[in-house]
Design a protein around this motif. Structure first.
Motif, PDB file in Angstrom:
ATOM      1  N   MET A   1      91.782 -64.916 -35.776  1.00  0.00           N
ATOM      2  CA  MET A   1      92.829 -65.202 -36.919  1.00  0.00           C
ATOM      3  C   MET A   1      92.304 -64.311 -38.168  1.00  0.00           C
ATOM      4  O   MET A   1      92.420 -63.943 -38.435  1.00  0.00           O
ATOM      5  CB  MET A   1      92.686 -66.610 -37.817  1.00  0.00           C
ATOM      6  N   THR A   2      93.980 -63.762 -37.335  1.00  0.00           N
ATOM      7  CA  THR A   2      94.477 -61.997 -37.997  1.00  0.00           C
ATOM      8  C   THR A   2      95.078 -62.862 -39.596  1.00  0.00           C
ATOM      9  O   THR A   2      95.766 -63.842 -39.594  1.00  0.00           O
ATOM     10  CB  THR A   2      95.259 -61.464 -37.177  1.00  0.00           C
ATOM     11  N   THR A   3      95.245 -62.185 -40.372  1.00  0.00           N
ATOM     12  CA  THR A   3      95.374 -61.769 -41.602  1.00  0.00           C
ATOM     13  C   THR A   3      96.902 -60.857 -42.011  1.00  0.00           C
ATOM     14  O   THR A   3      96.500 -59.906 -40.951  1.00  0.00           O
ATOM     15  CB  THR A   3      94.433 -61.198 -42.912  1.00  0.00           C
ATOM     16  N   ARG A   4      97.178 -61.228 -42.460  1.00  0.00           N
ATOM     17  CA  ARG A   4      98.311 -59.936 -42.560  1.00  0.00           C
ATOM     18  C   ARG A   4      98.128 -58.893 -42.587  1.00  0.00           C
ATOM     19  O   ARG A   4      98.502 -57.789 -42.496  1.00  0.00           O
ATOM     20  CB  ARG A   4      99.759 -61.027 -43.731  1.00  0.00           C
ATOM     21  N   ALA A   5      97.214 -59.071 -44.283  1.00  0.00           N
ATOM     22  CA  ALA A   5      96.570 -57.536 -44.425  1.00  0.00           C
ATOM     23  C   ALA A   5      95.687 -56.759 -43.318  1.00  0.00           C
ATOM     24  O   ALA A   5      95.715 -55.463 -43.704  1.00  0.00           O
ATOM     25  CB  ALA A   5      95.428 -57.418 -45.709  1.00  0.00           C
ATOM     26  N   GLU A   6      95.021 -57.476 -42.450  1.00  0.00           N
ATOM     27  CA  GLU A   6      94.065 -57.151 -41.324  1.00  0.00           C
ATOM     28  C   GLU A   6      95.851 -56.188 -40.243  1.00  0.00           C
ATOM     29  O   GLU A   6      95.189 -55.661 -39.250  1.00  0.00           O
ATOM     30  CB  GLU A   6      93.746 -57.612 -40.614  1.00  0.00           C
ATOM     31  N   LEU A   7      96.783 -57.727 -40.282  1.00  0.00           N
ATOM     32  CA  LEU A   7      97.476 -56.627 -39.471  1.00  0.00           C
ATOM     33  C   LEU A   7      98.862 -55.648 -40.082  1.00  0.00           C
ATOM     34  O   LEU A   7      98.582 -54.041 -39.482  1.00  0.00           O
ATOM     35  CB  LEU A   7      99.057 -57.921 -38.995  1.00  0.00           C
ATOM     36  N   THR A   8      98.256 -55.352 -41.494  1.00  0.00           N
ATOM     37  CA  THR A   8      98.653 -53.989 -41.825  1.00  0.00           C
ATOM     38  C   THR A   8      98.089 -52.652 -41.537  1.00  0.00           C
ATOM     39  O   THR A   8      98.170 -52.103 -41.043  1.00  0.00           O
ATOM     40  CB  THR A   8      98.945 -54.525 -43.208  1.00  0.00           C
ATOM     41  N   GLU A   9      97.123 -53.144 -41.180  1.00  0.00           N
ATOM     42  CA  GLU A   9      95.966 -51.860 -41.810  1.00  0.00           C
ATOM     43  C   GLU A   9      95.889 -51.938 -40.167  1.00  0.00           C
ATOM     44  O   GLU A   9      95.632 -49.884 -40.016  1.00  0.00           O
ATOM     45  CB  GLU A   9      94.466 -52.235 -41.770  1.00  0.00           C
ATOM     46  N   LYS A  10      96.285 -52.613 -39.508  1.00  0.00           N
ATOM     47  CA  LYS A  10      96.118 -52.311 -37.419  1.00  0.00           C
ATOM     48  C   LYS A  10      97.613 -51.446 -37.164  1.00  0.00           C
ATOM     49  O   LYS A  10      97.274 -50.061 -36.281  1.00  0.00           O
ATOM     50  CB  LYS A  10      96.542 -53.197 -36.804  1.00  0.00           C
ATOM     51  N   ILE A  11      98.421 -51.563 -38.023  1.00  0.00           N
ATOM     52  CA  ILE A  11      99.848 -51.121 -37.602  1.00  0.00           C
ATOM     53  C   ILE A  11      99.625 -49.133 -38.351  1.00  0.00           C
ATOM     54  O   ILE A  11     100.174 -48.451 -37.322  1.00  0.00           O
ATOM     55  CB  ILE A  11     100.946 -51.701 -38.204  1.00  0.00           C
ATOM     56  N   ILE A  12      98.597 -49.464 -39.793  1.00  0.00           N
ATOM     57  CA  ILE A  12      98.550 -48.062 -40.244  1.00  0.00           C
ATOM     58  C   ILE A  12      98.054 -47.448 -39.310  1.00  0.00           C
ATOM     59  O   ILE A  12      98.144 -46.550 -39.148  1.00  0.00           O
ATOM     60  CB  ILE A  12      98.458 -48.371 -41.278  1.00  0.00           C
ATOM     61  N   ALA A  13      96.960 -47.744 -39.104  1.00  0.00           N
ATOM     62  CA  ALA A  13      96.075 -47.041 -38.153  1.00  0.00           C
ATOM     63  C   ALA A  13      96.539 -46.588 -36.800  1.00  0.00           C
ATOM     64  O   ALA A  13      96.746 -44.935 -36.622  1.00  0.00           O
ATOM     65  CB  ALA A  13      94.510 -47.865 -37.630  1.00  0.00           C
ATOM     66  N   PHE A  62     102.220 -56.157 -29.735  1.00  0.00           N
ATOM     67  CA  PHE A  62     101.759 -57.074 -30.776  1.00  0.00           C
ATOM     68  C   PHE A  62     101.434 -58.655 -29.578  1.00  0.00           C
ATOM     69  O   PHE A  62     102.558 -59.032 -28.763  1.00  0.00           O
ATOM     70  CB  PHE A  62     103.164 -57.087 -31.594  1.00  0.00           C
ATOM     71  N   SER A  63     100.230 -59.021 -30.349  1.00  0.00           N
ATOM     72  CA  SER A  63     100.532 -60.598 -29.794  1.00  0.00           C
ATOM     73  C   SER A  63     100.885 -61.346 -30.000  1.00  0.00           C
ATOM     74  O   SER A  63     102.053 -61.735 -31.276  1.00  0.00           O
ATOM     75  CB  SER A  63      98.825 -60.998 -29.993  1.00  0.00           C
ATOM     76  N   ASP A  64     100.876 -63.021 -29.595  1.00  0.00           N
ATOM     77  CA  ASP A  64     102.350 -63.705 -30.084  1.00  0.00           C
ATOM     78  C   ASP A  64     101.900 -64.211 -31.630  1.00  0.00           C
ATOM     79  O   ASP A  64     102.163 -64.331 -32.262  1.00  0.00           O
ATOM     80  CB  ASP A  64     102.120 -64.803 -29.175  1.00  0.00           C
ATOM     81  N   GLU A  65     100.276 -64.004 -31.945  1.00  0.00           N
ATOM     82  CA  GLU A  65     100.123 -64.233 -32.960  1.00  0.00           C
ATOM     83  C   GLU A  65     100.788 -63.314 -34.332  1.00  0.00           C
ATOM     84  O   GLU A  65     100.629 -62.988 -35.085  1.00  0.00           O
ATOM     85  CB  GLU A  65      97.813 -64.472 -33.782  1.00  0.00           C
ATOM     86  N   GLU A  66     100.653 -62.236 -33.763  1.00  0.00           N
ATOM     87  CA  GLU A  66     101.020 -60.812 -34.325  1.00  0.00           C
ATOM     88  C   GLU A  66     102.526 -61.093 -35.072  1.00  0.00           C
ATOM     89  O   GLU A  66     103.328 -60.664 -35.948  1.00  0.00           O
ATOM     90  CB  GLU A  66     100.719 -59.262 -34.003  1.00  0.00           C
ATOM     91  N   VAL A  67     103.464 -61.431 -33.526  1.00  0.00           N
ATOM     92  CA  VAL A  67     104.427 -61.696 -33.923  1.00  0.00           C
ATOM     93  C   VAL A  67     104.755 -62.350 -34.462  1.00  0.00           C
ATOM     94  O   VAL A  67     105.482 -62.155 -35.429  1.00  0.00           O
ATOM     95  CB  VAL A  67     105.622 -61.682 -32.422  1.00  0.00           C
ATOM     96  N   ALA A  68     104.503 -63.815 -35.264  1.00  0.00           N
ATOM     97  CA  ALA A  68     104.592 -65.055 -35.807  1.00  0.00           C
ATOM     98  C   ALA A  68     104.300 -64.332 -37.384  1.00  0.00           C
ATOM     99  O   ALA A  68     105.243 -64.915 -38.065  1.00  0.00           O
ATOM    100  CB  ALA A  68     103.468 -65.843 -35.384  1.00  0.00           C
ATOM    101  N   LEU A  69     103.217 -63.542 -37.633  1.00  0.00           N
ATOM    102  CA  LEU A  69     102.714 -62.988 -38.572  1.00  0.00           C
ATOM    103  C   LEU A  69     103.800 -61.712 -39.682  1.00  0.00           C
ATOM    104  O   LEU A  69     104.240 -62.316 -40.315  1.00  0.00           O
ATOM    105  CB  LEU A  69     101.397 -62.338 -39.198  1.00  0.00           C
ATOM    106  N   LEU A  70     104.406 -61.065 -38.568  1.00  0.00           N
ATOM    107  CA  LEU A  70     105.765 -59.941 -38.875  1.00  0.00           C
ATOM    108  C   LEU A  70     107.231 -61.016 -39.287  1.00  0.00           C
ATOM    109  O   LEU A  70     107.541 -60.456 -39.712  1.00  0.00           O
ATOM    110  CB  LEU A  70     105.409 -59.385 -37.466  1.00  0.00           C
TER     111      LEU A  70
END
Length: 150
Positions: A1-13, A62-70
């Motif tokens: 499971m991805t956290t919102r902080a990890e998703l932010t890091e992915k977007i920035i990278a 984005f994965s479905d999980e990442e879309v849900a986080l966003l």
């Protein structure tokens, strides 16, 4: 499971690696660069349509999980410590520490007892050329909300 902080890091990278500008993503989304950046940094939720536009502009897939986080309403507050340690953010903190009471006094003198909304709010960050060194211009524009008597 991805956290919102990890998703932010992915977007920035992904943004850095692919040399993508926030303003270009914002243009694709149809919002300001300030709002779009705040959303992608995890401070504002996005709609499915906006996420699709981000995806098209950035090519992240984005994965479905990442879309849900966003799409999830975030827990706001992006600083990892009570007193910021990043030099640029610390200088903004310093502005509030030094001039906060002045801003409060002048706003209250002009408007009365209340607050400036950070919800009904816009921000504009721009560069002003200056022969002594370019300047950062930050405009904060928030609706005044008077305290209610009851």
């Amino acid at each position: 499971m991805t956290t919102r902080a990890e998703l932010t890091e992915k977007i920035i990278a992904h943004k850095v690696f692919n040399d993508i500008k926030w303003a270009d993503v914002a243009a694709a989304v149809g919002q300001s660069k300030e709002w779009t950046t705040a959303a992608l940094m995890g401070q504002i939720s996005l709609t499915k349509d906006q996420i699709a536009k981000v995806d098209n502009a950035m090519g992240i897939n984005f994965s479905d999980e990442e879309v849900a986080l966003l799409m999830t309403v975030p827990y706001r507050g992006s600083l990892p410590t009570a007193v910021p340690t990043d030099p640029l953010i610390y200088r903004l903190y310093e502005v509030v520490n030094v001039y906060g009471t002045t801003m409060k006094a002048l706003i209250e003198e002009e408007f009365g007892d209340g607050i400036m909304s950070a919800i009904d709010f816009t921000m504009d960050i721009s560069r002003t050329e200056d022969p002594k060194g370019d300047r950062v211009k930050i405009v904060l524009d928030g609706k005044f909300l008077p305290y209610k008597m009851y």
